[in-house]
Design a protein around this motif. Structure first.
Motif, PDB file in Angstrom:
ATOM      1  N   GLY A 145       0.836  -1.191   0.000  1.00  0.00           N
ATOM      2  CA  GLY A 145       0.000   0.000   0.000  1.00  0.00           C
ATOM      3  C   GLY A 145       0.871   1.241   0.000  1.00  0.00           C
ATOM      4  N   PHE A 146       0.412   2.301  -0.676  1.00  0.00           N
ATOM      5  CA  PHE A 146       1.177   3.549  -0.704  1.00  0.00           C
ATOM      6  C   PHE A 146       0.255   4.749  -0.548  1.00  0.00           C
ATOM      7  N   ALA A 147       0.853   5.865  -0.187  1.00  0.00           N
ATOM      8  CA  ALA A 147       0.159   7.143  -0.092  1.00  0.00           C
ATOM      9  C   ALA A 147       0.984   8.196  -0.822  1.00  0.00           C
ATOM     10  N   PHE A 148       0.307   9.082  -1.542  1.00  0.00           N
ATOM     11  CA  PHE A 148       0.945  10.159  -2.293  1.00  0.00           C
ATOM     12  C   PHE A 148       0.180  11.442  -1.978  1.00  0.00           C
ATOM     13  N   THR A 149       0.909  12.489  -1.609  1.00  0.00           N
ATOM     14  CA  THR A 149       0.280  13.746  -1.235  1.00  0.00           C
ATOM     15  C   THR A 149       0.943  14.914  -1.949  1.00  0.00           C
ATOM     16  N   CYS A 150       0.117  15.818  -2.457  1.00  0.00           N
ATOM     17  CA  CYS A 150       0.582  17.108  -2.979  1.00  0.00           C
ATOM     18  C   CYS A 150      -0.044  18.170  -2.083  1.00  0.00           C
ATOM     19  N   ALA A 151       0.782  18.889  -1.358  1.00  0.00           N
ATOM     20  CA  ALA A 151       0.288  19.952  -0.481  1.00  0.00           C
ATOM     21  C   ALA A 151       0.691  21.297  -1.083  1.00  0.00           C
ATOM     22  N   TYR A 152      -0.296  22.153  -1.309  1.00  0.00           N
ATOM     23  CA  TYR A 152      -0.076  23.477  -1.890  1.00  0.00           C
ATOM     24  C   TYR A 152      -0.079  24.505  -0.767  1.00  0.00           C
ATOM     25  N   ASN A 153       1.036  25.233  -0.634  1.00  0.00           N
ATOM     26  CA  ASN A 153       1.152  26.245   0.414  1.00  0.00           C
ATOM     27  C   ASN A 153       1.380  27.605  -0.200  1.00  0.00           C
ATOM     28  N   PRO A 154       0.753  28.660   0.278  1.00  0.00           N
ATOM     29  CA  PRO A 154      -0.055  28.708   1.494  1.00  0.00           C
ATOM     30  C   PRO A 154      -1.410  28.043   1.275  1.00  0.00           C
ATOM     31  N   GLU A 155      -1.779  27.177   2.092  1.00  0.00           N
ATOM     32  CA  GLU A 155      -3.014  26.388   2.126  1.00  0.00           C
ATOM     33  C   GLU A 155      -3.999  26.638   0.983  1.00  0.00           C
ATOM     34  N   LEU A 156      -3.498  26.442  -0.220  1.00  0.00           N
ATOM     35  CA  LEU A 156      -4.319  26.612  -1.417  1.00  0.00           C
ATOM     36  C   LEU A 156      -5.147  25.360  -1.690  1.00  0.00           C
ATOM     37  N   GLY A 157      -4.612  24.200  -1.311  1.00  0.00           N
ATOM     38  CA  GLY A 157      -5.330  22.945  -1.521  1.00  0.00           C
ATOM     39  C   GLY A 157      -4.413  21.760  -1.346  1.00  0.00           C
ATOM     40  N   ASN A 158      -4.948  20.580  -1.633  1.00  0.00           N
ATOM     41  CA  ASN A 158      -4.142  19.372  -1.568  1.00  0.00           C
ATOM     42  C   ASN A 158      -4.754  18.280  -2.428  1.00  0.00           C
ATOM     43  N   ILE A 159      -3.901  17.352  -2.807  1.00  0.00           N
ATOM     44  CA  ILE A 159      -4.306  16.163  -3.549  1.00  0.00           C
ATOM     45  C   ILE A 159      -3.733  14.975  -2.792  1.00  0.00           C
ATOM     46  N   ASN A 160      -4.594  14.032  -2.414  1.00  0.00           N
ATOM     47  CA  ASN A 160      -4.168  12.840  -1.682  1.00  0.00           C
ATOM     48  C   ASN A 160      -4.605  11.603  -2.456  1.00  0.00           C
ATOM     49  N   LEU A 161      -3.658  10.748  -2.752  1.00  0.00           N
ATOM     50  CA  LEU A 161      -3.940   9.507  -3.465  1.00  0.00           C
ATOM     51  C   LEU A 161      -3.441   8.332  -2.633  1.00  0.00           C
ATOM     52  N   LYS A 162      -4.202   7.251  -2.643  1.00  0.00           N
ATOM     53  CA  LYS A 162      -3.772   6.003  -2.016  1.00  0.00           C
ATOM     54  C   LYS A 162      -3.951   4.893  -3.027  1.00  0.00           C
ATOM     55  N   GLY A 163      -3.125   3.870  -2.901  1.00  0.00           N
ATOM     56  CA  GLY A 163      -3.229   2.755  -3.827  1.00  0.00           C
ATOM     57  C   GLY A 163      -2.334   1.620  -3.407  1.00  0.00           C
ATOM     58  N   ASN A 164      -2.128   0.699  -4.343  1.00  0.00           N
ATOM     59  CA  ASN A 164      -1.247  -0.424  -4.046  1.00  0.00           C
ATOM     60  C   ASN A 164      -0.548  -0.915  -5.300  1.00  0.00           C
ATOM     61  N   VAL A 165       0.584  -1.547  -5.071  1.00  0.00           N
ATOM     62  CA  VAL A 165       1.369  -2.194  -6.112  1.00  0.00           C
ATOM     63  C   VAL A 165       1.473  -3.655  -5.713  1.00  0.00           C
ATOM     64  N   LEU A 166       1.280  -4.552  -6.674  1.00  0.00           N
ATOM     65  CA  LEU A 166       1.357  -5.981  -6.391  1.00  0.00           C
ATOM     66  C   LEU A 166       2.660  -6.558  -6.908  1.00  0.00           C
ATOM     67  N   ILE A 167       3.266  -7.397  -6.074  1.00  0.00           N
ATOM     68  CA  ILE A 167       4.474  -8.121  -6.447  1.00  0.00           C
ATOM     69  C   ILE A 167       4.133  -9.603  -6.386  1.00  0.00           C
ATOM     70  N   VAL A 168       4.374 -10.316  -7.476  1.00  0.00           N
ATOM     71  CA  VAL A 168       4.126 -11.754  -7.509  1.00  0.00           C
ATOM     72  C   VAL A 168       5.473 -12.452  -7.603  1.00  0.00           C
ATOM     73  N   ASP A 169       5.699 -13.419  -6.684  1.00  0.00           N
ATOM     74  CA  ASP A 169       6.977 -14.135  -6.663  1.00  0.00           C
ATOM     75  C   ASP A 169       6.765 -15.484  -5.982  1.00  0.00           C
ATOM     76  N   LYS A 170       7.854 -16.242  -5.870  1.00  0.00           N
ATOM     77  CA  LYS A 170       7.804 -17.523  -5.166  1.00  0.00           C
ATOM     78  C   LYS A 170       7.371 -17.291  -3.727  1.00  0.00           C
ATOM     79  N   MET A 171       6.699 -18.285  -3.156  1.00  0.00           N
ATOM     80  CA  MET A 171       6.157 -18.149  -1.803  1.00  0.00           C
ATOM     81  C   MET A 171       7.215 -17.716  -0.788  1.00  0.00           C
ATOM     82  N   ASP A 172       8.384 -18.370  -0.817  1.00  0.00           N
ATOM     83  CA  ASP A 172       9.413 -18.049   0.171  1.00  0.00           C
ATOM     84  C   ASP A 172       9.980 -16.643  -0.017  1.00  0.00           C
ATOM     85  N   GLU A 173      10.058 -16.171  -1.267  1.00  0.00           N
ATOM     86  CA  GLU A 173      10.548 -14.807  -1.520  1.00  0.00           C
ATOM     87  C   GLU A 173       9.575 -13.770  -0.980  1.00  0.00           C
TER      88      GLU A 173
END
Length: 135
Positions: free
Chosen positions: A46-74
């Motif tokens: 899971g990840f979070a990405f934020t753009c904060a505009y100062n002086p407090e003009l606004g913000n953009i907040n994004l959340k999401g995920n990246v999947l990694i597929v590999d061998k079970m032990d890895e």
């Protein structure tokens, strides 16, 4: 994949110079079964990405995920490393960060245009000869 998008523009009488602070972080790691293959697993980061505009003009907040597929032990090894150190191998972290940042920057540019905020990253512009001389 993006799982959450939140953007706000605050009314400002006069903005003046605007500073835009972008921040990205991996927030969690979760092991999951990989459908159809019992020898592999998925690590969902899971990840979070934020753009904060100062002086407090606004913000953009994004959340999401990246999947990694590999061998079970890895995957188990990566999950254990994340739980202990909150880090991943450098090469993998670079790949995950680049994938997430690519998705987030493109979306943040679109969102900033939709709500009339400046783009969160520098976009090249064609300048006239007079503009170039003025600098």
């Amino acid at each position: 994949n993006l799982t959450n998008i939140d953007a706000t523009k605050h009314p400002v009488k006069k903005a003046g110079k605007i500073n835009i602070n972008n921040n990205f972080s991996i927030t969690e790691a979760e092991e999951r079964e990989f459908a159809g293959d019992k020898t592999r697993k998925t690590l969902r980061l899971g990840f979070a990405f934020t753009c904060a505009y100062n002086p407090e003009l606004g913000n953009i907040n994004l959340k999401g995920n990246v999947l990694i597929v590999d061998k079970m032990d890895e995957v188990t090894k990566l999950k254990t490393q994340w739980e202990k150190e909150k880090t991943l191998p450098v090469d993998l972290m670079r790949q995950v960060s680049n994938a997430a940042l690519h998705k987030c920057n493109v979306q943040a540019i679109k969102i900033s245009e939709d709500i009339s905020l400046p783009p969160p990253i520098y976009l090249p512009r064609v300048r006239s000869a007079e503009e170039k001389q003025a600098k």
